[in-house]
Design a protein around this motif. Structure first.
Motif, PDB file in Angstrom:
ATOM      1  N   MET A  56       0.826  -1.203   0.000  1.00  8.27           N
ATOM      2  CA  MET A  56       0.000   0.000   0.000  1.00  8.27           C
ATOM      3  C   MET A  56       0.867   1.262   0.000  1.00  8.27           C
ATOM      4  SD  MET A  56      -3.081  -1.149  -0.150  1.00  8.27           S
ATOM      5  CE  MET A  56      -2.442  -2.559  -1.080  1.00  8.27           C
ATOM      6  N   GLU A  57       1.938   1.242   0.789  1.00  6.22           N
ATOM      7  CA  GLU A  57       2.812   2.414   0.870  1.00  6.22           C
ATOM      8  C   GLU A  57       3.532   2.668  -0.452  1.00  6.22           C
ATOM      9  OE1 GLU A  57       6.316   4.161   3.803  1.00  6.22           O
ATOM     10  OE2 GLU A  57       4.866   2.689   4.540  1.00  6.22           O
ATOM     11  N   MET A  58       3.799   1.607  -1.196  1.00  3.55           N
ATOM     12  CA  MET A  58       4.477   1.746  -2.484  1.00  3.55           C
ATOM     13  C   MET A  58       3.517   2.077  -3.625  1.00  3.55           C
ATOM     14  SD  MET A  58       7.665   1.434  -1.807  1.00  3.55           S
ATOM     15  CE  MET A  58       7.406   2.038  -0.132  1.00  3.55           C
ATOM     16  N   GLY A  59       2.223   2.179  -3.321  1.00  2.00           N
ATOM     17  CA  GLY A  59       1.268   2.606  -4.334  1.00  2.00           C
ATOM     18  C   GLY A  59       0.610   1.495  -5.123  1.00  2.00           C
ATOM     19  N   TYR A  60       0.748   0.246  -4.678  1.00  2.00           N
ATOM     20  CA  TYR A  60       0.114  -0.869  -5.384  1.00  2.00           C
ATOM     21  C   TYR A  60      -1.308  -1.069  -4.866  1.00  2.00           C
ATOM     22  CZ  TYR A  60       4.731  -1.825  -7.227  1.00  2.00           C
ATOM     23  OH  TYR A  60       5.940  -1.703  -7.871  1.00  2.00           O
ATOM     24  N   ASP A  61      -2.181  -1.545  -5.746  1.00  2.00           N
ATOM     25  CA  ASP A  61      -3.588  -1.701  -5.380  1.00  2.00           C
ATOM     26  C   ASP A  61      -3.824  -2.864  -4.427  1.00  2.00           C
ATOM     27  OD1 ASP A  61      -4.309   0.467  -6.954  1.00  2.00           O
ATOM     28  OD2 ASP A  61      -4.582  -0.777  -8.745  1.00  2.00           O
TER      29      ASP A  61
END
Length: 255
Positions: free
Chosen positions: A226-231
């Motif tokens: 989540m922190e890395m921007g993945y769904d």
């Protein structure tokens, strides 16, 4: 953290090995050595920076630093560091630039054993034979893709600065172009020229390297994704495995 003294570099042996403990936030500012250096962290994650980019070094990997290369070491969390210094004449077939390398179980034991030896270890004995095997190993190191080129163009550096702090930012190349006043075509050309990567590849590499630090701190894969921007975690795991050849859990297992 202070650079090693010149008398260590002048030790009349092919290799000098040191062991030390460092803690989160410690920084060894830009410096260089007359010898080539292999930095190994048996615990924790460190980052090495040169004028060309950054290299993230998780557990069970090491970073190779050629002689006279200015570099900085940044400690992300507590690390047990082993520093091996090789005289240049024993490094003829080693990489000419900084790189992260894999550390096999045998390579690890050789590094740890060397770091326990006195600087002036006896010649013509088991210590010298161990060093000879270690020197053979550095001629055959497996490089792993854990580096990030840092662009020099101030507009691209501004993007890097933001993504370094916010790797989960999902803005597209077009959106970044509007923000800094460049067309998509110009921005694409700049990224290729300065990093030899597309923007998408470069942004993914930032996320992979950032995730390594968090995973080494025992953060849950879901949280990191989540922190890395993945769904979702599955998408992150797939990208991680495609980039590094293993899932996060396997990558951090003691091979």
């Amino acid at each position: 953290m202070e650079p090693e003294s010149d008398d260590i570099m002048e030790t009349p042996r092919p290799l000098v090995a040191l062991a030390a403990e460092y803690f989160s936030g410690e920084i060894l500012d830009f410096h260089n050595h007359s010898r080539a250096q292999l930095l190994y962290a048996s615990l924790g994650v460190m980052t090495v920076e040169t004028h060309k980019g950054i290299w993230v070094v998780p557990p069970f990997r090491a970073v190779w630093v050629p002689p006279r290369l200015n570099h900085k070491v940044i400690v992300s969390n507590h690390i047990s560091m082993r520093s091996l210094y090789f005289r240049p004449e024993f490094c003829s077939n080693t990489p000419e630039d900084c790189c992260v390398v894999s550390v096999s179980p045998l390579f690890k034991e050789l590094i740890l054993a060397a770091s326990k030896m006195p600087r002036l270890y006896p010649l013509n004995g088991p210590e010298e034979r161990l060093i000879a095997v270690l020197i053979d190993h550095i001629q055959q190191m497996d490089i792993t893709p854990l580096n990030l080129p840092i662009p020099k163009d101030p507009r691209l550096k501004a993007i890097y600065g933001h993504l370094d702090e916010n790797p989960g930012d999902k803005r597209t190349l077009e959106e970044w172009g509007r923000e800094i006043g460049l067309t998509r075509r110009t921005l694409t050309r700049l990224f290729l020229s300065e990093t030899a990567m597309t923007f998408g590849q470069w942004k993914q590499q930032i996320r992979i390297l950032k995730s390594l630090t968090l995973l080494a701190e025992k953060e849950q894969v879901t949280t990191v994704a989540m922190e890395m921007g993945y769904d979702n975690p599955s998408a992150f795991i797939a990208v991680f495995k495609r980039a590094l050849g293993k899932t996060p859990s396997k990558y951090f297992s003691d091979e």
